[in-house]
Enzyme design. Structure first.
Site, PDB file in Angstrom:
ATOM      1  N   TYR A 157      -3.937  -2.419 -10.124  1.00  0.00           N
ATOM      2  CA  TYR A 157      -3.787  -2.280  -8.670  1.00  0.00           C
ATOM      3  C   TYR A 157      -2.867  -3.371  -8.094  1.00  0.00           C
ATOM      4  O   TYR A 157      -1.943  -3.084  -7.327  1.00  0.00           O
ATOM      5  CB  TYR A 157      -5.173  -2.318  -8.010  1.00  0.00           C
ATOM      6  CG  TYR A 157      -5.109  -2.376  -6.510  1.00  0.00           C
ATOM      7  CD1 TYR A 157      -4.793  -1.238  -5.772  1.00  0.00           C
ATOM      8  CD2 TYR A 157      -5.324  -3.571  -5.825  1.00  0.00           C
ATOM      9  CE1 TYR A 157      -4.699  -1.296  -4.390  1.00  0.00           C
ATOM     10  CE2 TYR A 157      -5.233  -3.632  -4.445  1.00  0.00           C
ATOM     11  CZ  TYR A 157      -4.920  -2.487  -3.738  1.00  0.00           C
ATOM     12  OH  TYR A 157      -4.816  -2.550  -2.365  1.00  0.00           O
ATOM     13  N   SER A 212       0.799  -1.234   0.000  1.00  0.00           N
ATOM     14  CA  SER A 212       0.000   0.000   0.000  1.00  0.00           C
ATOM     15  C   SER A 212       0.828   1.279   0.000  1.00  0.00           C
ATOM     16  O   SER A 212       0.263   2.360  -0.189  1.00  0.00           O
ATOM     17  CB  SER A 212      -0.943   0.013   1.201  1.00  0.00           C
ATOM     18  OG  SER A 212      -1.980  -0.913   1.000  1.00  0.00           O
ATOM     19  N   LYS A 247       0.379   3.348  -2.991  1.00  0.00           N
ATOM     20  CA  LYS A 247      -0.809   4.203  -3.176  1.00  0.00           C
ATOM     21  C   LYS A 247      -0.437   5.691  -3.191  1.00  0.00           C
ATOM     22  O   LYS A 247      -1.147   6.504  -3.776  1.00  0.00           O
ATOM     23  CB  LYS A 247      -1.840   3.911  -2.074  1.00  0.00           C
ATOM     24  CG  LYS A 247      -2.438   2.497  -2.191  1.00  0.00           C
ATOM     25  CD  LYS A 247      -3.271   2.129  -0.969  1.00  0.00           C
ATOM     26  CE  LYS A 247      -3.829   0.711  -1.070  1.00  0.00           C
ATOM     27  NZ  LYS A 247      -4.489   0.257   0.170  1.00  0.00           N
ATOM     28  N   VAL A 280       1.249  -3.678   3.858  1.00  0.00           N
ATOM     29  CA  VAL A 280       1.269  -4.974   4.560  1.00  0.00           C
ATOM     30  C   VAL A 280       2.547  -5.767   4.319  1.00  0.00           C
ATOM     31  O   VAL A 280       2.757  -6.802   4.948  1.00  0.00           O
ATOM     32  CB  VAL A 280       0.046  -5.872   4.249  1.00  0.00           C
ATOM     33  CG1 VAL A 280      -1.206  -5.371   4.920  1.00  0.00           C
ATOM     34  CG2 VAL A 280      -0.147  -6.091   2.770  1.00  0.00           C
ATOM     35  N   TYR A 315      -4.890   3.883   8.013  1.00  0.00           N
ATOM     36  CA  TYR A 315      -6.253   3.338   8.162  1.00  0.00           C
ATOM     37  C   TYR A 315      -6.827   3.666   9.540  1.00  0.00           C
ATOM     38  O   TYR A 315      -6.706   4.808   9.971  1.00  0.00           O
ATOM     39  CB  TYR A 315      -6.257   1.822   7.862  1.00  0.00           C
ATOM     40  CG  TYR A 315      -5.417   1.524   6.661  1.00  0.00           C
ATOM     41  CD1 TYR A 315      -5.823   1.963   5.405  1.00  0.00           C
ATOM     42  CD2 TYR A 315      -4.193   0.879   6.760  1.00  0.00           C
ATOM     43  CE1 TYR A 315      -5.042   1.744   4.284  1.00  0.00           C
ATOM     44  CE2 TYR A 315      -3.405   0.658   5.641  1.00  0.00           C
ATOM     45  CZ  TYR A 315      -3.833   1.095   4.415  1.00  0.00           C
ATOM     46  OH  TYR A 315      -3.060   0.893   3.314  1.00  0.00           O
TER      47      TYR A 315
HETATM   48  O1  DON Z   1      -4.862  -5.032  -1.521  1.00  0.00           O
HETATM   49  C1  DON Z   1      -4.289  -5.490  -0.538  1.00  0.00           C
HETATM   50  O2  DON Z   1      -4.896  -6.016   0.387  1.00  0.00           O
HETATM   51  C2  DON Z   1      -2.785  -5.389  -0.501  1.00  0.00           C
HETATM   52  N1  DON Z   1      -2.253  -5.530  -1.835  1.00  0.00           N
HETATM   53  C3  DON Z   1      -2.347  -4.074   0.062  1.00  0.00           C
HETATM   54  C4  DON Z   1      -2.886  -3.796   1.440  1.00  0.00           C
HETATM   55  C5  DON Z   1      -1.970  -3.006   2.288  1.00  0.00           C
HETATM   56  O3  DON Z   1      -0.790  -2.922   2.064  1.00  0.00           O
HETATM   57  C6  DON Z   1      -2.559  -2.430   3.514  1.00  0.00           C
HETATM   58  N2  DON Z   1      -1.552  -1.732   4.288  1.00  0.00           N
HETATM   59  N3  DON Z   1      -1.182  -1.731   5.376  1.00  0.00           N
END
Ligand code: DON
Length: 315
Positions: free
Chosen positions: A191, A64, A67, A261, A243
């Site tokens: 994405y 993320s 983003k 993540v 978040y």
């Molecule tokens: O879409 C997802 O769930 C992961 N590719 C990215 C989520 C993420 O990194 C949330 N961050 N802390």
């Protein structure tokens, strides 16, 4: 002026020995196998000097954190019209939550939750084949980091494509509200690939310089975005970058930050430094446990905080 080199090494040493490292993300299968014992840190200061320690050269899945760069790219394409399709408010919900979308007619709360990032990917896809759109983002990140070796981890991208059922649901749900212009699988492809970009802490800190430098690529360098846009992206990172833990991150660290993540966090001390930390173990909100702690230590030791009287710290 704080001794940044000493702080970087002390923090890396403390984190390397820390017993409680959190849980690695297991819902993306390749990430489940990453060694949670790793910790990397890199700080680039406003004069362009880099301080790195621990596993700072090890590439990891930025997830993320991507983003931030995708949002910058989308704002460059459609400017403020983006805000007709995505909000600018903290969600107070987990990154992959769907609950607000029904009540708010398919308009995601902000560009950093997954739903909002999918809208951003949809914007970046306009007029392109998916592989061209993702290539454009990759080139942008390489330019920012001054590093042509940055690549997409195809194993991670494929795994997300095969297991990303929540994202697939989010994309289709927004499509039903008319807030996705492309076929959901195309937007999802962009994405998933942006999330699978692999970078080291050094590369990530370098790529984040434009947010510390009021929109300039590097000290005295070319303009990437306006100063106003850099301020606004920093504001979104501060309020929405972690978040439902964004308030806690602001309380503990006091800097704009974006987590992923994969365990990476990019934090910005405006006018002072771009900081990248990485430790794969996560807390219950999906943010790097030791990465957050390390940033708390750095903020304390340097005085860098957007809430301190001098704007961004004493040094
Ligand atoms: O879409 C997802 O769930 C992961 N590719 C990215 C989520 C993420 O990194 C949330 N961050 N802390």
């Amino acid at each position: 002026m704080a001794d940044i080199g000493r702080i970087v090494h002390e923090v890396a040493q403390e984190m390397a020995a820390h017993p409680e490292r959190g849980e690695v993300a297991s819902y993306i299968p390749p990430l489940a196998h990453v060694d949670p014992g790793q910790f990397g840190l890199c700080i680039v200061t406003s004069d362009g000097v880099t301080h790195a320690a621990g596993d700072a050269e090890e590439p990891f899945s930025i997830q993320s954190v991507s983003k931030v760069f995708a949002l910058t790219q989308a704002l460059g394409k459609v400017g403020d019209t983006l805000w007709r399709r995505v909000g600018r408010e903290p969600s107070g919900t987990p990154f992959n939550s769907i609950v607000q979308l029904e009540r708010e007619q398919g308009i995601p709360r902000n560009p950093f939750i997954n739903a909002g990032a999918l809208v951003v990917s949809d914007v970046n896809l306009a007029g392109h084949e998916p592989r061209v759109a993702i290539g454009e983002l990759l080139r942008f990140i390489r330019y920012l980091a001054e590093d042509e070796t940055i690549v997409i981890d195809e194993t991670v991208a494929r795994a997300e494509q095969e297991t990303g059922f929540r994202n697939i649901a989010l994309a289709n749900y927004m499509k039903a509200f008319g807030n996705l212009t492309h076929a959901a699988p195309l937007t999802l492809g962009v994405y998933f690939h942006q999330c699978a970009i692999a970078m080291s802490c050094r590369q990530l800190a370098m790529a984040g310089r434009y947010l510390m430098l009021g929109g300039l690529h590097s000290p005295g360098g070319a303009r990437v975005i306006s100063a106003q846009r850099a301020r606004r992206i920093n504001a979104l990172m501060l309020t929405c970058g972690h978040y439902d833990a964004s308030g806690d991150f602001a309380f503990r660290v006091g800097l704009p930050g974006k987590s992923g993540v994969g365990g990476g966090i990019l934090a910005i001390a405006p006018g002072k430094a771009a900081i990248a930390v990485w430790s794969p173990g996560l807390n219950e909100c999906g943010n790097s446990r030791l990465g957050t702690l390390a940033l708390e230590r750095i903020a304390e030791a340097t005085g860098w905080s957007v809430f301190s009287p001098s704007g961004s710290g004493r040094s």
